[in-house]
Design a protein around this motif. Structure first.
Motif, short mmCIF file in Angstrom:
data_model
loop_
_atom_site.label_atom_id
_atom_site.label_comp_id
_atom_site.label_asym_id
_atom_site.label_seq_id
_atom_site.Cartn_x
_atom_site.Cartn_y
_atom_site.Cartn_z
N PHE A 163 0.83 -1.37 0.12
CA PHE A 163 -0.04 0.06 0.01
C PHE A 163 0.80 1.40 0.10
O PHE A 163 1.94 1.32 0.46
CB PHE A 163 -0.83 -0.15 1.29
N CYS A 164 0.40 2.24 -0.85
CA CYS A 164 1.12 3.48 -0.92
C CYS A 164 1.42 4.37 0.46
O CYS A 164 0.35 4.59 1.26
CB CYS A 164 0.19 4.50 -1.94
N ALA A 165 2.53 4.54 0.97
CA ALA A 165 2.74 5.30 1.94
C ALA A 165 2.13 6.92 1.97
O ALA A 165 2.21 7.74 2.95
CB ALA A 165 4.30 5.53 2.25
N ASN A 166 1.88 7.31 0.66
CA ASN A 166 1.56 8.83 0.52
C ASN A 166 0.03 8.88 0.76
O ASN A 166 -0.39 9.77 1.21
CB ASN A 166 1.89 8.99 -1.00
N ALA A 185 -3.79 0.70 -2.76
CA ALA A 185 -2.94 -0.40 -3.17
C ALA A 185 -2.01 -0.12 -4.41
O ALA A 185 -2.32 0.87 -5.02
CB ALA A 185 -3.92 -1.47 -3.39
N THR A 186 -0.84 -0.54 -4.33
CA THR A 186 0.19 -0.26 -5.33
C THR A 186 0.33 -1.65 -6.29
O THR A 186 -0.19 -2.71 -5.73
CB THR A 186 1.37 -0.18 -4.55
N ASP A 187 1.10 -1.27 -7.35
CA ASP A 187 1.22 -2.47 -8.40
C ASP A 187 2.84 -2.48 -8.42
O ASP A 187 3.50 -1.61 -8.63
CB ASP A 187 0.35 -2.13 -9.59
N SER A 188 3.30 -3.87 -8.58
CA SER A 188 4.60 -4.12 -9.00
C SER A 188 4.94 -3.63 -10.72
O SER A 188 4.26 -3.64 -11.57
CB SER A 188 4.93 -5.48 -9.01
#
Length: 311
Positions: free
Chosen positions: A143-146, A150-153
């Protein structure tokens, strides 16, 4: 370097990481589909080994496919023979993975004992360390710290991108100083409660923001043992994939001798003579005290002292 880098665990890394090709999706796909390509398979953070003949961590594409779609995949690089190496992790247990692989005898073994016992060649130990660090980073940074989306590879597994705010996240490495402090013919060693009975090692600690590694050595030794030191010198470094540290080995000279142990950090700390260190490394200490094994950089710091190299 006081010791050859390959003498310390996880430091023999001859892979060509081909970082300039990580964003070339067609190139990465061709490598993944190449018949010569091999895969390091992990059940969560536990590497899998084919046990038909020793401990073989290399699997072919058709074998990896039996486990289904990986949760994460990372292109580690190519070896001297131009063979590509990927690391893949699956949301399954080692036992379930072994069952899925069918007739191939497979066992999941934590990387630390594999490395410490020398169950695979140093080159593969380094590749497994790289793989474990990367796959664990993906697990911890989904997950994005900003913005918490959810983030993707991306980038063949070497980057994560947030589809919501566009932030890019890259693998982290945590620098740690590990230092042997000497006072003439003796050196300062400590032990933590989780150490094996009778084992003493060099002091160590994480580098804090805004610090040089020299300042971190001064601070950590003072905090943990109440000893001021000087003349910090670099010795060697060691990647430590539990989960993703870089051990920066240093030598330093004490300017005072009275030890004040920080009992929150250490169970004990004391001065050891050169003769005691030799006995600890040889396994002949009269009190049964021991030192870290050759796989760890602490062993090589102590070996340098035992041989007169840390005066």
């Amino acid at each position: 370097m006081p010791t050859p880098p390959h003498a310390i665990g996880f430091t023999l890394d001859p892979l060509d990481r081909i970082s300039e090709k990580r964003d070339d999706e067609a190139f990465v796909a061709r490598l993944r589909d190449d018949a010569s390509t091999r895969f390091l398979l992990f059940a969560n953070t536990v590497p899998l080994f084919r046990r038909a003949d020793g401990h073989d961590p290399l699997f072919a594409a058709d074998e990896a496919a039996k486990l289904g779609a990986p949760r994460e995949s990372v292109l580690l690089g190519r070896d001297a023979g131009e063979r590509a190496l990927f690391a893949c992790t699956f949301d399954t247990s080692a036992e379930a993975a072994a069952d899925a692989l069918g007739g191939v005898p497979v066992e999941g073994i934590e990387l630390r004992p594999v490395a410490m016992q020398g169950l695979v060649a140093p080159l593969l130990v380094s590749a497994l360390g790289e793989a474990r660090s990367m796959l664990d980073w993906h697990r911890r940074h989904r997950f994005c710290a900003n913005c918490a989306h959810a983030t993707d590879s991306a980038g063949a597994g070497w980057r994560r991108i947030c589809g919501n705010c566009g932030a890019q996240h890259f693998p982290r490495v945590d620098p740690v100083v590990i230092m042997l402090v000497t006072d003439g013919e003796r050196c300062l060693l400590g032990r933590q409660p989780q150490f094996a009975p009778g084992m003493y090692s060099t002091l160590a600690g994480f580098i804090e923001p805004g610090e040089t590694f020299e300042h971190a050595v001064y601070r950590e030794v003072l905090e943990e043992a109440g000893i001021r030191c000087t003349d910090v010198r670099y010795f060697a470094s060691q990647p430590w994939p539990f989960p993703s540290s870089l051990m920066i080995g240093c030598l330093a000279r004490a300017t005072e001798a009275e030890i004040v142990v920080d009992e929150k950090e250490l169970e004990d700390a004391r001065w050891f003579t050169r003769e005691e260190v030799v006995a600890m490394l040889d396994g002949t200490h009269p009190q049964g005290l021991s030192a870290p094994k050759p796989f760890a950089i602490a062993h090589h710091l102590l070996k340098a002292f035992a041989q007169g190299g840390a005066l």
